[in-house]
Design a protein around this motif. Structure first.
Motif, PDB file in Angstrom:
ATOM      1  N   UNK A 196      -9.778   2.426  19.529  1.00 25.94           N
ATOM      2  CA  UNK A 196      -9.769   3.825  19.061  1.00 25.94           C
ATOM      3  C   UNK A 196     -11.184   4.302  18.767  1.00 25.94           C
ATOM      4  N   UNK A 197     -11.516   5.515  19.247  1.00 25.92           N
ATOM      5  CA  UNK A 197     -12.829   6.110  18.980  1.00 25.92           C
ATOM      6  C   UNK A 197     -12.621   7.567  18.583  1.00 25.92           C
ATOM      7  N   UNK A 198     -13.635   8.114  17.932  1.00 23.40           N
ATOM      8  CA  UNK A 198     -13.580   9.521  17.512  1.00 23.40           C
ATOM      9  C   UNK A 198     -14.038  10.410  18.661  1.00 23.40           C
ATOM     10  N   UNK A 199     -13.443  11.623  18.728  1.00 27.81           N
ATOM     11  CA  UNK A 199     -13.870  12.591  19.741  1.00 27.81           C
ATOM     12  C   UNK A 199     -15.291  13.069  19.433  1.00 27.81           C
ATOM     13  N   UNK A 200     -16.089  13.263  20.494  1.00 31.15           N
ATOM     14  CA  UNK A 200     -17.427  13.831  20.358  1.00 31.15           C
ATOM     15  C   UNK A 200     -17.601  14.884  21.431  1.00 31.15           C
ATOM     16  N   UNK A 201     -18.515  15.809  21.201  1.00 28.80           N
ATOM     17  CA  UNK A 201     -18.730  16.852  22.208  1.00 28.80           C
ATOM     18  C   UNK A 201     -19.357  16.268  23.471  1.00 28.80           C
ATOM     19  N   UNK A 202     -20.108  15.184  23.323  1.00 34.83           N
ATOM     20  CA  UNK A 202     -20.706  14.542  24.487  1.00 34.83           C
ATOM     21  C   UNK A 202     -19.679  13.795  25.311  1.00 34.83           C
ATOM     22  N   UNK A 203     -18.730  13.147  24.634  1.00 35.20           N
ATOM     23  CA  UNK A 203     -17.785  12.267  25.308  1.00 35.20           C
ATOM     24  C   UNK A 203     -16.546  12.145  24.423  1.00 35.20           C
ATOM     25  N   UNK A 204     -15.422  12.688  24.883  1.00 31.68           N
ATOM     26  CA  UNK A 204     -14.204  12.604  24.081  1.00 31.68           C
ATOM     27  C   UNK A 204     -13.621  11.191  24.159  1.00 31.68           C
ATOM     28  N   UNK A 205     -12.665  10.909  23.290  1.00 36.39           N
ATOM     29  CA  UNK A 205     -12.021   9.587  23.288  1.00 36.39           C
ATOM     30  C   UNK A 205     -11.350   9.322  24.635  1.00 36.39           C
ATOM     31  N   UNK A 206     -10.707  10.350  25.201  1.00 32.02           N
ATOM     32  CA  UNK A 206     -10.030  10.180  26.493  1.00 32.02           C
ATOM     33  C   UNK A 206     -11.049   9.909  27.602  1.00 32.02           C
ATOM     34  N   UNK A 207     -12.157  10.655  27.581  1.00 31.88           N
ATOM     35  CA  UNK A 207     -13.181  10.457  28.607  1.00 31.88           C
ATOM     36  C   UNK A 207     -13.810   9.066  28.505  1.00 31.88           C
ATOM     37  N   UNK A 208     -14.045   8.613  27.276  1.00 30.95           N
ATOM     38  CA  UNK A 208     -14.589   7.276  27.093  1.00 30.95           C
ATOM     39  C   UNK A 208     -13.635   6.227  27.663  1.00 30.95           C
ATOM     40  N   UNK A 209     -12.348   6.393  27.393  1.00 32.29           N
ATOM     41  CA  UNK A 209     -11.359   5.436  27.900  1.00 32.29           C
ATOM     42  C   UNK A 209     -11.321   5.454  29.429  1.00 32.29           C
ATOM     43  N   UNK A 210     -11.451   6.652  30.024  1.00 33.11           N
ATOM     44  CA  UNK A 210     -11.436   6.767  31.487  1.00 33.11           C
ATOM     45  C   UNK A 210     -12.638   6.067  32.102  1.00 33.11           C
ATOM     46  N   UNK A 211     -13.816   6.290  31.524  1.00 28.14           N
ATOM     47  CA  UNK A 211     -15.034   5.632  32.013  1.00 28.14           C
ATOM     48  C   UNK A 211     -14.899   4.123  31.876  1.00 28.14           C
ATOM     49  N   UNK A 212     -14.434   3.712  30.725  1.00 32.86           N
ATOM     50  CA  UNK A 212     -14.327   2.278  30.421  1.00 32.86           C
ATOM     51  C   UNK A 212     -13.378   1.578  31.397  1.00 32.86           C
ATOM     52  N   UNK A 213     -12.239   2.199  31.649  1.00 33.69           N
ATOM     53  CA  UNK A 213     -11.247   1.591  32.532  1.00 33.69           C
ATOM     54  C   UNK A 213     -11.709   1.621  33.990  1.00 33.69           C
ATOM     55  N   UNK A 214     -12.428   2.664  34.390  1.00 31.91           N
ATOM     56  CA  UNK A 214     -12.935   2.723  35.761  1.00 31.91           C
ATOM     57  C   UNK A 214     -13.912   1.588  36.027  1.00 31.91           C
ATOM     58  N   UNK A 215     -14.692   1.222  35.026  1.00 28.40           N
ATOM     59  CA  UNK A 215     -15.709   0.192  35.196  1.00 28.40           C
ATOM     60  C   UNK A 215     -15.185  -1.224  34.966  1.00 28.40           C
ATOM     61  N   UNK A 216     -13.975  -1.340  34.386  1.00 26.67           N
ATOM     62  CA  UNK A 216     -13.484  -2.681  34.053  1.00 26.67           C
ATOM     63  C   UNK A 216     -12.205  -3.063  34.789  1.00 26.67           C
ATOM     64  N   UNK A 217     -11.249  -2.131  34.918  1.00 22.14           N
ATOM     65  CA  UNK A 217      -9.973  -2.486  35.550  1.00 22.14           C
ATOM     66  C   UNK A 217      -9.653  -1.636  36.771  1.00 22.14           C
ATOM     67  N   UNK A 218     -10.558  -0.695  37.123  1.00 20.22           N
ATOM     68  CA  UNK A 218     -10.359   0.071  38.343  1.00 20.22           C
ATOM     69  C   UNK A 218      -9.303   1.138  38.251  1.00 20.22           C
ATOM     70  N   UNK A 219      -9.166   1.789  37.112  1.00 13.60           N
ATOM     71  CA  UNK A 219      -8.161   2.853  36.962  1.00 13.60           C
ATOM     72  C   UNK A 219      -8.749   4.190  37.411  1.00 13.60           C
ATOM     73  N   UNK A 220      -7.846   5.120  37.778  1.00 11.78           N
ATOM     74  CA  UNK A 220      -8.279   6.457  38.149  1.00 11.78           C
ATOM     75  C   UNK A 220      -7.918   6.792  39.581  1.00 11.78           C
ATOM     76  N   UNK A 221      -8.416   7.965  40.042  1.00 10.40           N
ATOM     77  CA  UNK A 221      -8.146   8.356  41.422  1.00 10.40           C
ATOM     78  C   UNK A 221      -9.102   7.612  42.354  1.00 10.40           C
ATOM     79  N   UNK A 222      -8.950   7.850  43.645  1.00 12.48           N
ATOM     80  CA  UNK A 222      -9.723   7.078  44.622  1.00 12.48           C
ATOM     81  C   UNK A 222     -11.243   7.154  44.408  1.00 12.48           C
ATOM     82  N   UNK A 223     -11.827   8.353  44.253  1.00 11.93           N
ATOM     83  CA  UNK A 223     -13.291   8.389  44.060  1.00 11.93           C
ATOM     84  C   UNK A 223     -13.736   7.601  42.835  1.00 11.93           C
ATOM     85  N   UNK A 224     -12.939   7.670  41.749  1.00 12.54           N
ATOM     86  CA  UNK A 224     -13.315   6.961  40.524  1.00 12.54           C
ATOM     87  C   UNK A 224     -13.166   5.456  40.696  1.00 12.54           C
TER      88      UNK A 224
END
Length: 878
Positions: free
Chosen positions: A516-544
């Motif tokens: 769990x993380x706090x929302x920030x204007x630079x990077x929301x909690x959802x965006x952080x989770x999306x980045x994190x999962x794209x770099x570790x488990x390969x989640x997201x759409x094809x380009x990601x």
């Protein structure tokens, strides 16, 4: 035996002098070599002299004459040159004319034309004898404007004698010498390939593409002047600014400015105009400056506007400064600007900005109008030289607000200054938030690191903790550097974003669960989770998913945050790594290698991004046929996750074919082990590439056996693959033509040339009808900058019985050794280095090059290297 000197990139000029030398037998010839300071006049004369001497031509050299010498000095110089070479001339009849001329040469108070005529007659008689004994060349470097000196040179022009004088185009002697000349040889700036060859020969190391480009950009119009280039690079080397990476000469810090060398003629010319001229040129180097700013500069430096205007005219006429169509004034080149700033020093530059800021404040205080952006620039650049003032902070903040959309880089600088001037008042939190957002939006992550540390030192408002944590994460992800203890203390305890920022750049395991993380204007909690999962488990759409499997952090963040909030980094290893993949998409293997070197010119070579860059560099080297260099890059990367999948993929690619069935079984087993290791480690780096190549190897060498039971993810566990990769794997394993078409069309649609080549080649190896796929692979290979990629496809065509495509017109066929020589030439290697690499003698290499020039119609190493890229001179692989 002394080696002959050469003048790189000056073959046409050498040929012109050689022709003049041959023509000198018929009445003598006078050749004038014209070139600005640093253009290589002396190097050209040296190379020509060596060429003439190697054929038995006598070469006499006049020492440079001083401007204050007597009227007989030109004839004295002629006499000295003859005396110095008297024995080698071997002509006893020269004694009498030498003595006669010597008797006339001592200084005389008689300046009459009659005396000059007598001297010219005796000098002519002397050189008439010299010309009769055999071909002779008289060289006069840096000829000066003394009438008798020019007359002396003219007197030496006799049958069998070629006189060559060298001077600057605007030198006082130029007019007289030009009128005397039978042949004029101008020295234009060297082309970029010739500059690279020059540096490669001098330092016995090929020059990196990025270094060559940065050097050219910094020197501007001076980039083709050999003396300036060599002096600049020598200075960089002395200052420890150069290093070697991947066998190439690179800048240790590619983003630090390149300076003109100390004592360069341009700076000497500038200092001759006095201190006011130096200050004026320095101001034009550090600020936006134009004709309209002269009154402000005069007010700031307590000078006379008219006097400064005259100085400005002189500096523009002298070529120190240049004026654009809009009235802007700037130094002739960025390297000159950097030299001026360096010589002035940071304190003097800050005082200059402070003086201009004070003059603008006086204007506004008097009710006059002052440009707010110019004021903000000077206050910002003055730094601590301007005392903190909250009113100044408000001015900077409002000015930045107006410019945020139009000039975000400039606005970020103003906000940084506003933060210092606000002195911790209630606007600090707003300024901090705006500043951090702008730095991320403009890709300034090295600056972001500094600002995060400064904000932590100033004290973080409670509402700003989330943004500080997000900024700290982005800073450490992009720079690879750990956060300072001060930043960690300011965040008041462990933070999940900071923990991820510590782990990913180091390549250490990351927990699967999303914290769990706090929302920030630079990077929301959802965006952080999306980045994190794209770099570790390969989640997201094809380009990601694709960006995550490549480890292209900049692309992942760009896809998640969008262009309006995230800017691709302007410097650092992540910037170089992102650029590496852009080059790879275009099929620019030289660009891939250059970007990989830049990513590895760091004091953090054991971090994730530099190691990944080495693996992609190994692939590029293997495709260029440089298997030894590729293996060296591979050996420098650990064999454990998160590198093992990509490492296996590279070492099983084209050019690394299995030896036998046992080798195939071992490779397939190693691929499965690599995949399983990544699953347990929690990394998707290279997994997609590994599975595609595992499918290809199995389909080629172990069809219908356990080799085809691939560990492909089924959606219930393991990383997700792109639909493009899934289709290609299905096509390879099941020989499904429709799946192959879908995959290749998707690859073609995203414009990735190298992936398109790989896919067509893989299908050509395995499909029942290999022809269409291999022909497509061959056509793509023709657009790549490595002839060996065509060799790979041609080999597969022969193996599968597919005819080679017809070449367009008759082109020469090249042997394997000739192709290797051309590849090494393109890498900037000297003949000696090529000979050592290929285990040949230098003479054998020279013979190969001579034949290549004859067959291609090209005249130099530079042309041959360039033509192999630009005109496909290699044609079909022999």
């Amino acid at each position: 035996m002394r080696r002959r000197r050469t003048a790189v990139g000056r073959q046409a000029e050498l040929d012109a002098l050689a022709t003049a030398g041959r023509d000198a037998g018929d009445g003598g010839r006078f050749a004038l070599v014209r070139g600005v300071a640093g253009s290589g006049r002396t190097a050209l004369l040296d190379a020509a002299a060596d060429a003439w001497q190697s054929t038995g031509v006598a070469v006499l050299r006049l020492p440079p004459a001083g401007p204050a010498q007597s009227g007989t000095s030109g004839f004295e110089a002629l006499l000295d040159a003859v005396r110095e070479h008297y024995e080698s001339l071997g002509e006893p009849t020269l004694a009498a004319p030498v003595a006669a001329l010597g008797a006339l040469c001592p200084p005389s108070t008689d300046p009459s034309p009659g005396r000059s005529a007598v001297l010219a007659r005796e000098a002519g008689a002397l050189f008439a004898l010299i010309g009769r004994r055999g071909p002779t060349v008289l060289l006069a470097d840096d000829a000066v404007d003394q009438p008798a000196q020019v007359l002396a040179l003219g007197a030496a022009v006799r049958p069998g004698v070629l006189v060559v004088a060298a001077t600057e185009p605007d030198a006082p002697a130029a007019g007289r010498l030009d009128a005397l000349a039978d042949v004029v040889v101008d020295l234009p700036p060297l082309p970029a390939p010739a500059v690279r060859e020059l540096l490669g020969r001098r330092y016995r190391t090929p020059v990196d593409d990025a270094f060559a480009s940065a050097l050219g950009d910094a020197l501007g119009p001076l980039a083709g002047h050999p003396a300036t280039v060599v002096a600049t690079v020598d200075a960089l080397r002395r200052d420890g600014r150069l290093t070697e990476a991947g066998g190439h000469l690179c800048l240790r810090d590619p983003y630090a400015p390149i300076l003109l060398p100390p004592g360069h003629p341009l700076t000497v010319r500038l200092h001759a105009y006095g201190a006011d001229a130096v200050r004026l040129a320095t101001m034009a180097s550090v600020a936006r400056f134009g004709l309209a700013d002269l009154p402000l500069f005069a007010a700031a430096t307590l000078g006379d506007p008219d006097g400064h205007g005259a100085i400005l005219d002189n500096l523009v006429e002298a070529g120190v400064l240049v004026a654009d169509r809009l009235g802007g004034i700037r130094p002739q080149s960025p390297a000159l600007a950097a030299r001026l700033v360096h010589d002035a020093g940071p304190r003097a530059v800050a005082r200059l900005h402070r003086a201009c800021a004070a003059a603008l404040f006086r204007r506004t205080g008097a009710g006059d109008r002052a440009d707010r952006a110019t004021l903000a620039d000077h206050v910002t650049s003055a730094g601590a030289a301007v005392p903190p003032d909250r009113r100044t902070a408000r001015t900077l903040l409002s000015t930045a607000a107006r410019a945020t959309e139009r000039e975000p880089d400039r606005a970020a600088h103003w906000l940084s200054a506003a933060l210092r001037h606000c002195d911790g008042d209630d606007t600090a939190g707003d300024i901090q938030a705006r500043l951090l957002r702008l730095l991320v939006r403009t890709g300034q992550f090295t600056r972001l690191t500094d600002e995060v540390d400064r904000i932590a030192a100033l004290g973080v408002p409670t509402a700003g903790h989330a943004d500080l944590a997000a900024a700290a994460l982005l800073a450490t992800l992009h720079t690879g550097r750990s956060l300072s203890p001060r930043v960690r203390a300011a965040l008041a305890g462990p933070d999940p974003m900071v923990a991820f920022g510590d782990a990913w750049p180091a390549g250490t395991p990351i927990p699967v669960t999303d914290p769990p993380v706090a929302d920030a204007s630079l990077l929301t909690a959802h965006e952080f989770a999306t980045v994190r999962r794209a770099l570790t488990v390969g989640a997201g759409d094809d380009p990601l998913v694709r960006a995550g499997s490549l480890g292209d952090l900049a692309l992942v963040l760009r896809l998640v945050l969008g262009d309006s909030r995230y800017g691709v980094p302007v410097d650092g290893p992540v910037a170089a790594y992102h650029r590496l993949h852009e080059h790879r998409a275009r099929g620019d293997l030289a660009g891939v290698l250059s970007a990989a070197r830049e990513a590895n010119v760091t004091d953090l070579p054991d971090r994730l991004v530099p190691r990944l860059a080495r693996l992609w560099a190994a692939e590029a080297l293997a495709l260029r046929g440089q298997s030894e260099a590729a293996a060296e890059w591979l050996r420098s990367v650990p064999t454990d996750p998160p590198y093992v999948a990509l490492r296996w993929w590279v070492s099983n690619g084209p050019g690394w074919e299995p030896r036998d069935a046992a080798d195939v079984r071992e490779r397939l087993a190693a691929g499965r082990r690599a995949y399983e290791a990544h699953l347990s480690y929690g990394s998707v780096l290279g997994v997609e590439q590994l599975l595609v190549r595992l499918a290809e190897l199995g389909a080629r060498y172990a069809p219908g056996t356990a080799g085809l039971r691939l560990p492909v993810p089924d959606g219930t566990g393991g990383p997700r693959l792109t639909t493009e990769a899934e289709s290609l794997i299905h096509a390879l394993v099941e020989r499904d033509a429709s799946a192959a078409e879908r995959s290749v069309e998707q690859t073609r649609a995203r414009g990735h040339r190298l992936d398109l080549w790989h896919a067509n080649l893989a299908l050509g190896h395995t499909a029942e009808d290999a022809g269409p796929w291999l022909r497509q692979a061959y056509e793509v290979a023709r657009t790549l900058d490595a002839a060996s990629t065509r060799t790979v496809v041609a080999t597969a065509m022969r193996r599968r019985g597919v005819p080679l495509p017809q070449t367009r017109g008759a082109r020469p066929a090249f042997s394997a050794i000739e192709l290797q020589i051309i590849e090494l030439l393109r890498g900037g290697r000297t003949n000696r280095q090529i000979a050592a690499r290929l285990r040949l003698s230098e003479k054998t290499v020279e013979n190969h090059l001579t034949r290549l020039f004859a067959r291609t119609g090209l005249r130099s190493r530079v042309e041959l290297a360039a033509a192999s890229l630009d005109r496909d001179v290699l044609g079909a692989v022999s």
